[in-house]
Write an enzyme that holds these catalytic residues in place. Structure first.
Site, PDB file in Angstrom:
ATOM      1  N   ILE A  76       0.762  -1.279  -0.001  1.00 25.83           N
ATOM      2  CA  ILE A  76       0.150  -0.070  -0.099  1.00 25.83           C
ATOM      3  C   ILE A  76       0.911   1.053   0.072  1.00 25.83           C
ATOM      4  CG2 ILE A  76      -1.880   1.282   1.347  1.00 25.83           C
ATOM      5  CD1 ILE A  76      -2.775  -1.337   2.347  1.00 25.83           C
TER       6      ILE A  76
ATOM      7  N   GLU B 190       1.856  -3.801   5.541  1.00 25.21           N
ATOM      8  CA  GLU B 190       0.969  -3.333   4.587  1.00 25.21           C
ATOM      9  C   GLU B 190       1.284  -4.166   3.160  1.00 25.21           C
ATOM     10  OE1 GLU B 190       3.460  -1.841   5.751  1.00 25.21           O
ATOM     11  OE2 GLU B 190       4.198  -0.365   4.499  1.00 25.21           O
TER      12      GLU B 190
ATOM     13  N   ARG C 149      -4.995  -5.555 -12.955  1.00 30.58           N
ATOM     14  CA  ARG C 149      -6.538  -5.439 -12.360  1.00 30.58           C
ATOM     15  C   ARG C 149      -6.546  -5.307 -10.945  1.00 30.58           C
ATOM     16  NH1 ARG C 149      -7.928  -9.592 -15.154  1.00 30.58           N
ATOM     17  NH2 ARG C 149      -8.251 -11.280 -13.584  1.00 30.58           N
TER      18      ARG C 149
ATOM     19  N   ASP D  42      -5.781  -0.031  10.061  1.00 33.45           N
ATOM     20  CA  ASP D  42      -6.522  -1.355  10.076  1.00 33.45           C
ATOM     21  C   ASP D  42      -7.545  -1.564   9.385  1.00 33.45           C
ATOM     22  OD1 ASP D  42      -4.673  -2.150  11.732  1.00 33.45           O
ATOM     23  OD2 ASP D  42      -6.003  -2.635  13.446  1.00 33.45           O
TER      24      ASP D  42
ATOM     25  N   HIS E  39      -4.402   4.183  14.061  1.00 31.51           N
ATOM     26  CA  HIS E  39      -4.085   2.838  13.701  1.00 31.51           C
ATOM     27  C   HIS E  39      -5.381   2.118  13.351  1.00 31.51           C
ATOM     28  CE1 HIS E  39       0.103   2.235  14.750  1.00 31.51           C
ATOM     29  NE2 HIS E  39      -0.167   3.159  15.525  1.00 31.51           N
TER      30      HIS E  39
ATOM     31  N   ASN F   1      -1.231   5.660   8.260  1.00 31.79           N
ATOM     32  CA  ASN F   1      -1.431   5.276   9.566  1.00 31.79           C
ATOM     33  C   ASN F   1      -1.479   6.696  10.662  1.00 31.79           C
ATOM     34  OD1 ASN F   1      -2.184   2.919  10.768  1.00 31.79           O
ATOM     35  ND2 ASN F   1      -0.009   2.021  10.542  1.00 31.79           N
TER      36      ASN F   1
END
Lengths: 328, 103
Positions: free
Chosen positions: A202, A245, A265, A218, A214, A209
């Site tokens: 990510i 991540e 995709r 999450d 947090h 974050n």
């Protein structure tokens, strides 16, 4: 504690009944023929066992009776699945010893001789009942054990599944990935087939974050994982959380082209989620960088080589501006 | 051995069975009647079953004599020996006449 007496002689039935009742056995029933006994036992009927044979712990069976004799009666009762656990003690004159052998062959467990001797009768009855209770107890313990074993198996299965799953995202966990790629790698070596992996990260997750907290982080991980799970549909493939991540998809028997298409995709789907990310240089929404690698492994190669290739491609994708797919 | 002939025969019976004894003795008197009819008809099967049941039950009640007579009756009926059956009916009748039961 029911006892069934089967004897055509009224005097013998009454004698046995009286001796047993005096010894404290309350539920004693007498029948004058095998047919009457079958009816009382519910032989070959589908009725509730408790209403019939279930109440009896012992059958005292005369050997010589008009109609169906004691040996045939014994054989039929022992042949009934509902009644076969009721012990049968034959009642016989000593000079009928030849028939005793037949009685034991038919399933009788013991015998008492006629004329009845009270001490002998009560001793035999007591020991046969004792054995019956022991066996019933053991059977119910075995049943309990089997049930416990079933529960244990079930719990183990849940545990096994849980131990393979990442608690936060519901994807396969790292351990599951390690085992899976090891297995698929060996298969690819053996079959000389390609195997591909897609590594994803990510973009600017640390900043996400820091900004969204947090809990927000999450939630973001869960959303991305759910997009990955929905996009990777082939049952043979495995999508897992690699760590932090980072996510990884293993694609057995897949060439680089197919892997790259799926990677693109995935990237598009995550972007299309439209999850805001105010601290990303790549986009205004949450995006991923993706590295793809594929190999037809040869003997002596380790699957870590494939992981390294994909990792390097992922690094290149990040270096080149993120939110993109890089093929190794 | 005719009825009432000879000394009294004292039979010690298990007090637990006291309630059953009158019925049991009556049953043997009934047997005598049935045996006589069976002999007249030549019905050895009935005689055999009556003897067999006497043999099986007598001693259990404390009447070993009835078991012995019953066994002999069963055998005589199997052999088709009417004379022996008639003799044994008499013996049973005599036995029943001589016994004195104590508990």
């Amino acid at each position: 504690m029911g006892i069934l007496i089967v004897d055509d002689s009224k005097d013998s039935r009454e004698l046995l009944g009286r001796l047993l009742k005096n010894a404290g056995y309350r539920d004693v029933i007498g029948e004058a023929s095998a047919d009457d006994a079958f009816a009382t036992l519910g032989l070959s009927t589908d009725g509730d066992l408790e209403e019939h044979g279930g109440r009896f712990d012992l059958i005292l069976m005369d050997v010589i009776m008009p109609g169906i004799d004691g040996i045939e009666a014994c054989r039929r009762i022992r042949g009934d699945t509902h009644l076969q656990d009721i012990p049968i003690v034959m009642v016989t004159a000593l000079d009928e010893e030849g028939t005793l052998q037949l009685a034991f062959a038919a399933g009788a467990v013991d015998y008492v001789t006629k004329p009845i001797n009270k001490t002998e009768l009560l001793a035999r009855v007591s020991s046969v009942l004792q054995l019956k209770y022991e066996r019933d107890r053991r059977k119910s313990r075995e049943k309990e054990l089997l049930e416990a074993l079933g529960q244990l198996r079930h719990a183990n299965e849940i545990l096994r599944r849980l131990s393979a799953i990442d608690g936060l995202t519901g994807l396969a966990n790292r351990r599951n990935f390690d085992e899976f790629i090891e297995r698929e790698w060996r298969r690819a070596v053996r079959d000389k087939k390609p195997i591909s992996i897609i590594m994803m990260d990510i973009d600017h997750f640390k900043a996400y974050n820091d900004h969204y907290g947090h809990q927000g982080g999450d939630d973001c991980l869960k959303k991305v994982a759910s997009v990955i799970a929905e996009t990777v549909k082939r049952p043979a493939d495995l999508a897992s959380r690699y760590g932090g991540e980072e996510f990884v998809v293993v694609l057995p028997e897949t060439e680089i082209k197919g892997a790259a298409e799926l990677a693109e995709r995935l990237r598009m789907e995550v972007e299309a989620m439209g999850n805001p990310h105010e601290h990303s240089s790549a986009s205004k929404v949450v995006t991923i960088s993706v590295g793809v690698a594929s190999l037809i492994p040869e003997r002596g190669m380790a699957h870590s080589e494939l992981v390294e290739l994909a990792d390097k491609a992922l690094y290149a994708a990040k270096r080149d501006g993120r939110n993109r797919v890089q093929v190794a | 051995m005719a009825e009432g002939n000879g000394e009294k025969l004292v039979i010690k019976v298990d007090p637990d069975l006291a309630g059953l004894i009158p019925g049991f003795i009556q049953g043997r008197h009934d047997d005598i009647r049935e045996l006589k009819i069976a002999v007249e008809k030549g019905d050895m099967d009935t005689a055999r079953i009556l003897g067999h049941n006497m043999k099986g039950s007598g001693g259990g009640y404390g009447f070993n004599g009835i078991t012995e007579i019953g066994g002999a009756l069963e055998k005589a009926a199997k052999d088709g020996n009417k004379e022996e059956i008639v003799r044994l009916i008499g013996e049973l009748s005599g036995y029943l006449g001589r016994i004195e039961i104590v508990y």
